[in-house]
Design a protein around this motif. Structure first.
Motif, PDB file in Angstrom:
ATOM      1  N   THR A  59       0.800  -1.231   0.000  1.00 33.43           N
ATOM      2  CA  THR A  59       0.000   0.000   0.000  1.00 33.43           C
ATOM      3  C   THR A  59       0.833   1.282   0.000  1.00 33.43           C
ATOM      4  N   ARG A  60       2.127   1.187   0.177  1.00 37.04           N
ATOM      5  CA  ARG A  60       2.984   2.379   0.175  1.00 37.04           C
ATOM      6  C   ARG A  60       3.579   2.677  -1.213  1.00 37.04           C
ATOM      7  N   THR A  61       3.071   1.995  -2.218  1.00 35.52           N
ATOM      8  CA  THR A  61       3.608   2.154  -3.570  1.00 35.52           C
ATOM      9  C   THR A  61       3.505   3.595  -4.062  1.00 35.52           C
ATOM     10  N   ALA A  62       2.367   4.233  -3.902  1.00 38.10           N
ATOM     11  CA  ALA A  62       2.197   5.615  -4.379  1.00 38.10           C
ATOM     12  C   ALA A  62       3.166   6.560  -3.686  1.00 38.10           C
ATOM     13  N   GLU A  63       3.330   6.406  -2.385  1.00 39.08           N
ATOM     14  CA  GLU A  63       4.231   7.283  -1.634  1.00 39.08           C
ATOM     15  C   GLU A  63       5.675   7.103  -2.104  1.00 39.08           C
ATOM     16  N   GLN A  64       6.077   5.859  -2.333  1.00 43.91           N
ATOM     17  CA  GLN A  64       7.423   5.611  -2.845  1.00 43.91           C
ATOM     18  C   GLN A  64       7.583   6.173  -4.254  1.00 43.91           C
ATOM     19  N   LEU A  65       6.587   5.974  -5.089  1.00 43.03           N
ATOM     20  CA  LEU A  65       6.648   6.469  -6.465  1.00 43.03           C
ATOM     21  C   LEU A  65       6.768   7.996  -6.490  1.00 43.03           C
ATOM     22  N   ARG A  66       6.014   8.661  -5.638  1.00 43.15           N
ATOM     23  CA  ARG A  66       6.066  10.122  -5.539  1.00 43.15           C
ATOM     24  C   ARG A  66       7.499  10.585  -5.192  1.00 43.15           C
ATOM     25  N   GLN A  67       8.165   9.883  -4.291  1.00 46.70           N
ATOM     26  CA  GLN A  67       9.533  10.239  -3.921  1.00 46.70           C
ATOM     27  C   GLN A  67      10.512   9.972  -5.064  1.00 46.70           C
ATOM     28  N   CYS A  68      10.274   8.933  -5.844  1.00 48.36           N
ATOM     29  CA  CYS A  68      11.132   8.662  -7.011  1.00 48.36           C
ATOM     30  C   CYS A  68      11.110   9.852  -7.968  1.00 48.36           C
ATOM     31  N   TYR A  69       9.905  10.400  -8.222  1.00 46.28           N
ATOM     32  CA  TYR A  69       9.788  11.561  -9.120  1.00 46.28           C
ATOM     33  C   TYR A  69      10.436  12.792  -8.492  1.00 46.28           C
ATOM     34  N   ALA A  70      10.303  12.966  -7.191  1.00 46.79           N
ATOM     35  CA  ALA A  70      10.937  14.107  -6.525  1.00 46.79           C
ATOM     36  C   ALA A  70      12.456  14.018  -6.639  1.00 46.79           C
ATOM     37  N   ASN A  71      13.010  12.831  -6.464  1.00 49.33           N
ATOM     38  CA  ASN A  71      14.458  12.655  -6.571  1.00 49.33           C
ATOM     39  C   ASN A  71      14.936  12.893  -8.002  1.00 49.33           C
ATOM     40  N   ALA A  72      14.154  12.440  -8.974  1.00 50.59           N
ATOM     41  CA  ALA A  72      14.502  12.676 -10.378  1.00 50.59           C
ATOM     42  C   ALA A  72      14.500  14.172 -10.678  1.00 50.59           C
ATOM     43  N   ASP A  84       9.737  18.296 -17.156  1.00 53.02           N
ATOM     44  CA  ASP A  84       9.197  18.675 -18.468  1.00 53.02           C
ATOM     45  C   ASP A  84      10.103  18.207 -19.595  1.00 53.02           C
ATOM     46  N   ASP A  85      11.368  17.936 -19.307  1.00 53.05           N
ATOM     47  CA  ASP A  85      12.330  17.509 -20.321  1.00 53.05           C
ATOM     48  C   ASP A  85      12.420  15.992 -20.472  1.00 53.05           C
ATOM     49  N   VAL A  86      11.699  15.252 -19.629  1.00 53.97           N
ATOM     50  CA  VAL A  86      11.736  13.788 -19.688  1.00 53.97           C
ATOM     51  C   VAL A  86      11.000  13.312 -20.940  1.00 53.97           C
ATOM     52  N   VAL A  87      11.651  12.399 -21.669  1.00 56.66           N
ATOM     53  CA  VAL A  87      11.036  11.831 -22.872  1.00 56.66           C
ATOM     54  C   VAL A  87      10.677  10.356 -22.692  1.00 56.66           C
ATOM     55  N   GLU A  88      11.328   9.712 -21.711  1.00 57.91           N
ATOM     56  CA  GLU A  88      11.059   8.291 -21.492  1.00 57.91           C
ATOM     57  C   GLU A  88      11.284   7.935 -20.033  1.00 57.91           C
ATOM     58  N   GLU A  89      10.469   7.013 -19.543  1.00 59.98           N
ATOM     59  CA  GLU A  89      10.638   6.480 -18.196  1.00 59.98           C
ATOM     60  C   GLU A  89      10.340   4.992 -18.218  1.00 59.98           C
ATOM     61  N   VAL A  90      10.975   4.278 -17.310  1.00 63.07           N
ATOM     62  CA  VAL A  90      10.674   2.861 -17.097  1.00 63.07           C
ATOM     63  C   VAL A  90      10.428   2.694 -15.608  1.00 63.07           C
ATOM     64  N   ILE A  91       9.261   2.185 -15.266  1.00 55.35           N
ATOM     65  CA  ILE A  91       8.898   1.932 -13.872  1.00 55.35           C
ATOM     66  C   ILE A  91       9.084   0.444 -13.606  1.00 55.35           C
ATOM     67  N   TYR A  92       9.928   0.135 -12.633  1.00 51.15           N
ATOM     68  CA  TYR A  92      10.126  -1.246 -12.203  1.00 51.15           C
ATOM     69  C   TYR A  92       9.313  -1.428 -10.930  1.00 51.15           C
ATOM     70  N   ALA A  93       8.427  -2.410 -10.942  1.00 49.86           N
ATOM     71  CA  ALA A  93       7.488  -2.568  -9.833  1.00 49.86           C
ATOM     72  C   ALA A  93       7.525  -3.973  -9.271  1.00 49.86           C
ATOM     73  N   ARG A  94       7.503  -4.042  -7.926  1.00 56.69           N
ATOM     74  CA  ARG A  94       7.419  -5.341  -7.259  1.00 56.69           C
ATOM     75  C   ARG A  94       6.039  -5.957  -7.431  1.00 56.69           C
ATOM     76  N   ASP A  95       4.992  -5.111  -7.465  1.00 54.89           N
ATOM     77  CA  ASP A  95       3.618  -5.563  -7.673  1.00 54.89           C
ATOM     78  C   ASP A  95       3.009  -4.664  -8.754  1.00 54.89           C
ATOM     79  N   VAL A  96       2.834  -5.218  -9.947  1.00 56.50           N
ATOM     80  CA  VAL A  96       2.373  -4.413 -11.084  1.00 56.50           C
ATOM     81  C   VAL A  96       0.974  -3.865 -10.840  1.00 56.50           C
ATOM     82  N   ASP A  97       0.097  -4.618 -10.218  1.00 56.01           N
ATOM     83  CA  ASP A  97      -1.261  -4.114  -9.960  1.00 56.01           C
ATOM     84  C   ASP A  97      -1.228  -2.898  -9.032  1.00 56.01           C
ATOM     85  N   ALA A  98      -0.447  -2.971  -7.966  1.00 57.75           N
ATOM     86  CA  ALA A  98      -0.340  -1.835  -7.038  1.00 57.75           C
ATOM     87  C   ALA A  98       0.305  -0.643  -7.735  1.00 57.75           C
ATOM     88  N   ALA A  99       1.336  -0.890  -8.526  1.00 62.40           N
ATOM     89  CA  ALA A  99       2.014   0.203  -9.236  1.00 62.40           C
ATOM     90  C   ALA A  99       1.105   0.807 -10.302  1.00 62.40           C
TER      91      ALA A  99
END
Length: 143
Positions: A59-72, A84-99
């Motif tokens: 259930t903490r997937t969104a919170e972790q994902l939000r921090q990943c974007y902040a660090n980027a 705004d300059d990002v053209v591509e991203e790859v999200i690696y997820a432990r649980d694809v449904d939650a992500a």
């Protein structure tokens, strides 16, 4: 196009231990290593794990994902760039449904628009660098 290389780091212990930088700019392209949920010193919203190191709650997937974007975003600023300059991203997820449930709202918030103009791929993975991590995001930006 210049072949000069610029790099950026967060200064976290695992950069030296593993031997890498968080971002590399070559010419007009910035490549970010996979960003995980940390605040520079500690993991953010670490997932609970059992005695065998298996995640017991996603259930903490969104919170972790939000921090990943902040660090980027922080790394990109060191090159005079932004999400705004990002053209591509790859999200690696432990649980694809939650992500998948978290990614839409979090991505729209991070990119500041309802239709982020970013090529995006999600990949399921059995493990990330630390057992408590649920997601990791790799970015490519053009500046």
């Amino acid at each position: 196009m210049s072949n000069a290389i610029q790099v950026a780091r967060h200064g976290v212990p695992w950069e030296e231990k593993y031997g890498y930088v968080q971002a590399v700019r070559r010419g007009d392209t910035v490549y970010l290593s996979g960003q995980v949920a940390h605040d520079g010193t500690e993991l953010v919203a670490p997932a609970p794990v059992d005695d065998d190191g298996r995640v017991t709650d996603f259930t903490r997937t969104a919170e972790q994902l939000r921090q990943c974007y902040a660090n980027a975003a922080e790394l990109l600023r060191s090159f005079g760039a932004s999400l705004d300059d990002v053209v591509e991203e790859v999200i690696y997820a432990r649980d694809v449904d939650a992500a998948d449930a978290a990614a839409g709202p979090v991505r729209k918030e991070a990119y500041g628009r309802p239709d982020p103009q970013v090529a995006s791929t999600m990949v399921g993975t059995p493990r990330l660098a630390f057992p408590q991590l649920l997601v990791e995001v790799r970015f490519t930006a053009r500046v």
